[in-house]
Write a protein that holds these residues in place. Structure first.
Motif, PDB file in Angstrom:
ATOM      1  N   PHE A 232     -26.383  26.662  -0.528  1.00  0.00           N
ATOM      2  CA  PHE A 232     -24.980  26.258  -0.664  1.00  0.00           C
ATOM      3  C   PHE A 232     -24.102  27.285   0.030  1.00  0.00           C
ATOM      4  O   PHE A 232     -24.535  28.410   0.329  1.00  0.00           O
ATOM      5  CB  PHE A 232     -24.580  26.108  -2.134  1.00  0.00           C
ATOM      6  CG  PHE A 232     -24.638  27.370  -2.954  1.00  0.00           C
ATOM      7  CD1 PHE A 232     -23.503  28.166  -3.141  1.00  0.00           C
ATOM      8  CD2 PHE A 232     -25.822  27.767  -3.556  1.00  0.00           C
ATOM      9  CE1 PHE A 232     -23.555  29.323  -3.907  1.00  0.00           C
ATOM     10  CE2 PHE A 232     -25.888  28.922  -4.321  1.00  0.00           C
ATOM     11  CZ  PHE A 232     -24.750  29.709  -4.499  1.00  0.00           C
ATOM     12  N   THR A 233     -22.872  26.905   0.289  1.00  0.00           N
ATOM     13  CA  THR A 233     -21.882  27.791   0.881  1.00  0.00           C
ATOM     14  C   THR A 233     -20.888  28.213  -0.190  1.00  0.00           C
ATOM     15  O   THR A 233     -20.474  27.399  -1.021  1.00  0.00           O
ATOM     16  CB  THR A 233     -21.136  27.094   2.036  1.00  0.00           C
ATOM     17  OG1 THR A 233     -22.091  26.693   3.018  1.00  0.00           O
ATOM     18  CG2 THR A 233     -20.120  28.012   2.681  1.00  0.00           C
ATOM     19  N   VAL A 252     -32.679  35.340  -4.536  1.00  0.00           N
ATOM     20  CA  VAL A 252     -31.375  34.893  -4.042  1.00  0.00           C
ATOM     21  C   VAL A 252     -31.008  35.778  -2.853  1.00  0.00           C
ATOM     22  O   VAL A 252     -31.062  37.009  -2.950  1.00  0.00           O
ATOM     23  CB  VAL A 252     -30.276  34.996  -5.119  1.00  0.00           C
ATOM     24  CG1 VAL A 252     -28.931  34.558  -4.538  1.00  0.00           C
ATOM     25  CG2 VAL A 252     -30.628  34.180  -6.346  1.00  0.00           C
ATOM     26  N   ASP A 253     -30.663  35.174  -1.745  1.00  0.00           N
ATOM     27  CA  ASP A 253     -30.161  35.956  -0.615  1.00  0.00           C
ATOM     28  C   ASP A 253     -29.037  35.183   0.065  1.00  0.00           C
ATOM     29  O   ASP A 253     -28.892  33.965  -0.129  1.00  0.00           O
ATOM     30  CB  ASP A 253     -31.270  36.283   0.387  1.00  0.00           C
ATOM     31  CG  ASP A 253     -31.914  35.036   0.961  1.00  0.00           C
ATOM     32  OD1 ASP A 253     -31.251  34.350   1.755  1.00  0.00           O
ATOM     33  OD2 ASP A 253     -33.081  34.748   0.628  1.00  0.00           O
ATOM     34  N   SER A 254     -28.212  35.876   0.824  1.00  0.00           N
ATOM     35  CA  SER A 254     -27.062  35.242   1.461  1.00  0.00           C
ATOM     36  C   SER A 254     -26.889  35.759   2.882  1.00  0.00           C
ATOM     37  O   SER A 254     -27.292  36.880   3.200  1.00  0.00           O
ATOM     38  CB  SER A 254     -25.789  35.503   0.654  1.00  0.00           C
ATOM     39  OG  SER A 254     -25.513  36.887   0.585  1.00  0.00           O
ATOM     40  N   THR A 255     -26.307  34.916   3.716  1.00  0.00           N
ATOM     41  CA  THR A 255     -26.029  35.244   5.107  1.00  0.00           C
ATOM     42  C   THR A 255     -24.593  34.872   5.427  1.00  0.00           C
ATOM     43  O   THR A 255     -24.150  33.762   5.086  1.00  0.00           O
ATOM     44  CB  THR A 255     -26.976  34.474   6.053  1.00  0.00           C
ATOM     45  OG1 THR A 255     -28.327  34.737   5.685  1.00  0.00           O
ATOM     46  CG2 THR A 255     -26.744  34.895   7.498  1.00  0.00           C
ATOM     47  N   SER A 261     -16.980  32.990   4.475  1.00  0.00           N
ATOM     48  CA  SER A 261     -17.993  32.348   3.642  1.00  0.00           C
ATOM     49  C   SER A 261     -19.369  32.969   3.849  1.00  0.00           C
ATOM     50  O   SER A 261     -19.617  33.670   4.837  1.00  0.00           O
ATOM     51  CB  SER A 261     -18.071  30.844   3.950  1.00  0.00           C
ATOM     52  OG  SER A 261     -16.835  30.205   3.704  1.00  0.00           O
ATOM     53  N   VAL A 262     -20.247  32.689   2.909  1.00  0.00           N
ATOM     54  CA  VAL A 262     -21.652  33.047   3.018  1.00  0.00           C
ATOM     55  C   VAL A 262     -22.489  31.807   2.723  1.00  0.00           C
ATOM     56  O   VAL A 262     -22.063  30.917   1.979  1.00  0.00           O
ATOM     57  CB  VAL A 262     -22.048  34.178   2.043  1.00  0.00           C
ATOM     58  CG1 VAL A 262     -21.379  35.488   2.426  1.00  0.00           C
ATOM     59  CG2 VAL A 262     -21.724  33.810   0.599  1.00  0.00           C
ATOM     60  N   ARG A 263     -23.649  31.754   3.350  1.00  0.00           N
ATOM     61  CA  ARG A 263     -24.605  30.697   3.050  1.00  0.00           C
ATOM     62  C   ARG A 263     -25.657  31.294   2.150  1.00  0.00           C
ATOM     63  O   ARG A 263     -26.322  32.282   2.496  1.00  0.00           O
ATOM     64  CB  ARG A 263     -25.247  30.168   4.337  1.00  0.00           C
ATOM     65  CG  ARG A 263     -26.115  28.913   4.141  1.00  0.00           C
ATOM     66  CD  ARG A 263     -25.291  27.737   3.700  1.00  0.00           C
ATOM     67  NE  ARG A 263     -26.102  26.514   3.548  1.00  0.00           N
ATOM     68  CZ  ARG A 263     -25.672  25.418   2.966  1.00  0.00           C
ATOM     69  NH1 ARG A 263     -24.431  25.361   2.461  1.00  0.00           N
ATOM     70  NH2 ARG A 263     -26.439  24.351   2.872  1.00  0.00           N
TER      71      ARG A 263
END
Length: 322
Positions: A232-233, A252-255, A261-263
């Protein structure tokens, strides 16, 4: 004990090159009318296995039987019933596409209709072109045409979709499905997990010369691809610690993406439940939610491990057997 509908029977097959083993006690059976897939990282032994099934290589130990015969023993009857499409082959460059298929058809007592074969592989419009001017994808389709024109009972295909565009791949898939529908059998090696899931009744995952798992794609996914991925964003400043504490979440990781925003990527054992929790948590301001419930790619990665990252790891030391 072999069954009457067993087309291929491989028993404790091992193949040694010098001090290294490309295949180590491989065993499986393939039934009539089945599409059987071989998955594995580069160097896992897939091509060596297909070569043993065609009689191009003799096992160091163990046995191989195709249609009840040893493929390494010259038998014209078996040769006419088993057709092989290798990864690469050289055709006569000065012949036309039609002439090439006609030449191969002449080797068989009851070949298929030439125009029908060319239409099935998507080369009917190129029938009068010379082989030397064909593109790489067209050449691979021509290899498929000469493979099936003899109406073989068994098709052995070594990564047949490599280098094909999506349309050509559909032609290939149709040929495989038609072979099964007519009661024929197909053994194919592939790196394309979608292709394996779409075509194969069963798949064997080959890792460093051994079969790590063998079953239907559905059962393999159910047993070995237990984790789903929810993405999710969210706004960049979102606190994701709560997501990590949700039941069943393992990572859990984010980019960062465009804007502020992050994905976010969440690995979880309870995909639907995690998706609902994220959607219902107003503090996350989650958008563009998606879920991937896993597939053969996850099975492949879980079984192949580090060897999937090593090109050319074709064998293991015999002394490493357990």
């Amino acid at each position: 004990m072999e069954r009457t509908d067993d087309v291929a029977v491989v028993h404790d097959l091992s193949k040694q090159y010098g001090t290294r083993w490309a295949l180590d006690e491989v065993a499986f059976t393939v039934s009539q009318g089945e599409v059987f897939g071989l998955l594995g990282p580069n160097g896992a032994g897939k091509t060596t296995l297909l070569e043993c099934l065609t009689g191009l290589r003799k096992p160091t130990s163990g046995t191989v039987r195709v249609l009840g015969e040893d493929p390494a023993t010259p038998r014209s009857a078996l040769r006419s019933m088993v057709a092989v499409q290798p990864q690469e082959a050289t055709l006569f460059p000065q012949l036309s596409v039609r002439e090439t298929v006609e030449l191969w058809a002449s080797f068989y007592p009851e070949p298929d209709d030439i125009d029908d074969v060319l239409a099935r592989v998507g080369l009917l419009e190129e029938a009068h072109q010379r082989v030397k001017v064909l593109s790489g994808g067209q050449s691979r389709r021509l290899l498929l045409a000469v493979t099936v024109v003899g109406r073989p009972r068994v098709l052995l295909l070594d990564e047949p979709a490599a280098g094909l565009d999506p349309q050509a791949k559909e032609h290939l898939w149709d040929v495989v499905r038609q072979q099964r529908a007519s009661g024929g059998t197909v053994l194919l090696s592939t790196h394309d997990m979608h292709e394996a899931a779409e075509l194969c009744d069963r798949v064997a995952v080959l890792v460093e010369g051994r079969i790590a798992a063998c079953d239907t794609p559905g059962r393999l996914v159910s047993e070995l691809a237990a984790l789903s991925t929810v993405t999710f964003t969210a706004p960049r400043e979102t606190d994701l610690s709560a997501v990590a504490s949700f039941p069943g979440v393992t990572a859990v990781d984010s980019t960062e993406v465009a804007g502020e925003s992050v994905r976010v990527r969440v690995r979880t054992a309870v995909g639907d439940q995690t998706l609902k929790r994220i959607a219902g948590d107003e503090s996350l301001v989650a958008a563009d939610l998606d879920i991937d419930k896993g597939g053969l790619g996850d099975v492949f990665r879980s079984l192949a491990g580090d060897s999937a990252q090593r090109d050319g790891t074709a064998a293991q030391q015999k002394g490493g057997r357990s």
